[in-house]
Design a protein around this motif. Sequence first.
Motif, mmCIF file in Angstrom:
data_model
loop_
_atom_site.group_PDB
_atom_site.id
_atom_site.type_symbol
_atom_site.label_atom_id
_atom_site.label_comp_id
_atom_site.label_asym_id
_atom_site.label_seq_id
_atom_site.Cartn_x
_atom_site.Cartn_y
_atom_site.Cartn_z
ATOM 1 N N LEU A 176 -34.787 4.556 21.654
ATOM 2 C CA LEU A 176 -34.798 3.026 21.936
ATOM 3 C C LEU A 176 -33.498 2.466 21.720
ATOM 4 O O LEU A 176 -32.945 3.049 20.925
ATOM 5 N N ARG A 183 -32.593 -3.621 18.531
ATOM 6 C CA ARG A 183 -34.069 -3.505 18.448
ATOM 7 C C ARG A 183 -34.846 -4.978 18.656
ATOM 8 O O ARG A 183 -34.539 -5.879 17.891
ATOM 9 N N GLU A 213 -40.991 -6.599 20.372
ATOM 10 C CA GLU A 213 -41.709 -6.082 21.253
ATOM 11 C C GLU A 213 -41.778 -4.463 21.795
ATOM 12 O O GLU A 213 -42.538 -3.856 22.176
ATOM 13 N N MET A 214 -40.434 -3.791 21.227
ATOM 14 C CA MET A 214 -40.363 -2.297 21.587
ATOM 15 C C MET A 214 -41.549 -1.591 20.678
ATOM 16 O O MET A 214 -41.817 -0.392 21.231
ATOM 17 N N THR A 215 -42.024 -2.027 19.702
ATOM 18 C CA THR A 215 -42.953 -1.263 18.965
ATOM 19 C C THR A 215 -44.454 -1.060 19.890
ATOM 20 O O THR A 215 -45.137 -0.089 19.696
ATOM 21 N N SER A 243 -43.505 -0.327 23.364
ATOM 22 C CA SER A 243 -43.286 0.570 24.501
ATOM 23 C C SER A 243 -43.704 1.950 24.698
ATOM 24 O O SER A 243 -44.140 2.543 23.508
ATOM 25 N N GLU A 244 -43.218 2.446 25.544
ATOM 26 C CA GLU A 244 -43.860 3.917 25.751
ATOM 27 C C GLU A 244 -43.210 4.960 25.187
ATOM 28 O O GLU A 244 -43.686 5.812 24.381
ATOM 29 N N PHE A 257 -41.637 4.148 22.241
ATOM 30 C CA PHE A 257 -41.950 4.309 20.785
ATOM 31 C C PHE A 257 -43.436 4.836 20.516
ATOM 32 O O PHE A 257 -43.584 5.696 19.470
#
Lengths: 266, 259
Positions: A223, A227, A230-232, A234-235, A237
Amino acid sequence: MTALSDKLVLKEISKSFGGMTVLDRVSLTVRSGEFVSIIGPSGSGKSTLLDIIAGLTGPDHGQVWIDGKETTSRRGHAAYMPQKDVLLPWRTIVDNVAIPLELNGMSKKEARQEAERWLPQFGLGGFAKHYPHQLSGGMRQRAAFLRTCLCKKELMLLDEPFGSLDALTRLDMQRWLMEVWQAFHTSVLLITHDIEEAIFLSDRIYVFSPRPGKVAGEVSVELERPRRVEMTASEVFVRTKAKLMHILQTSYPMVSTHAQKQEWRG
Amino acid sequence: MKNWKNTDKWKAWLPPTLAIAGAIILWDLYVIISGIDRWLLPRPHEIAIELFASRALIAERMTETLTATAIGLLAAIIASLILATWMDLSRRVRQTVYPLLVVSQSIPYFVIAPLLIIWFGFGLTPKVLVVMLVCLFPMTVNLADGYMQVDRDILRVLQSMGATRWQIYKMVKLPGALPSFFSGLKIAGTYSVLGTVVSEMLGGNQGLGILLIRSMKSFEVARMFATIVVIVALSLAVYGMIQGLANLIMPWNKQKQTR
């Protein structure tokens, strides 16, 4: 020999207590400015490993190298923060935070002045004269973290720093830790039970297996920085999480999935 | 806010005041109804009158007792600080000294006191030694246990920062052990007045103990009771002073309690 960019290198660390092997030939590396996490169930000797890096206990075998020098069994080369906030109840917040400065030979007055300058950035402005029991858990943890930062070591060892906080406060603290880490550019070795916390915060994650604790696998988190929450979803993640789960599962060959979950929580 | 605090304090004082007043009234009623001889049990107000009438004599004796108690208590504080810290530093010292402390507490000091007077004369020394003998055990044991109970994680964090042994005592161990040291000091302080009085009774020529013995032997029961009142008041005062000192030295502890 260690590479120049290596902040911390562990070489084949083994440790046993009373005939029981707690750590079995653990080797790992934290590079300069890198955020590395160790995840693993209870009984994988993670806290013992931090003790050894901090020089509080000596390993039976193996070596600790910090900044290209061997520091096995030597203290004062890394800043260490245990799970409990362990602020001194008889010292006000500012005096608690000033402890490492005082230990470094600063006068009490100077130390207090410098500590006071940092409080606002850690959300503790206006609380200098409060005693620890007058603060919330999250604030106490931030004070303990500021104290760890003021050790002014380029390597920080964090032993489940958010383990005792409620879920919402923890999320808040994780975001906040990210900001602080980006500002300070220290190297961090974090121990956690929480897979998502490890992914959200880390550049690399070591997975430990239990009894005896050893490195079962290593996963890089692809990633980008900074950070965002929203990244949690994501694909990347989710894929990283699946990878970690897989390593954890294969390091428990003998137990069923249900029992695993139970032990994981415990 | 302030008002609330005041009523709260008042509420705390009310029950013990009522209890003591009740006991005095019952006592008075008993003396009136039973018709018991006055030289066996005087009425409360007679004690108060006696207390006022011989205030000069009592004050003089009280000063003598108080001096011996204060010196003995101070000496015991210093000795217990040294002893407990030494015990904490070395396991072997701890193992050696601990049983000796228990022995010191089980010696009947009212038997030792006359011997001490023979060895050291009628002065201050035997009284101070008795007070030390009485006080050393609760204070040293409490302080030594207080050292042991200091949070191990705090010690580890400071060690990881490279703190020296002396710095750890100054910053963590001593302040951490203060609450239990003070609970030992409260016990010792309350015993100390009685310790002085007993050693005076057994062969002094000064202090409230002598006053007690002389009024007993001449059947001046009112004066004897007046002396007892003074001894109780002194013990309470010493206790109160120690509590006040504890609040002064450990403000964090007081705030925690009143929360």
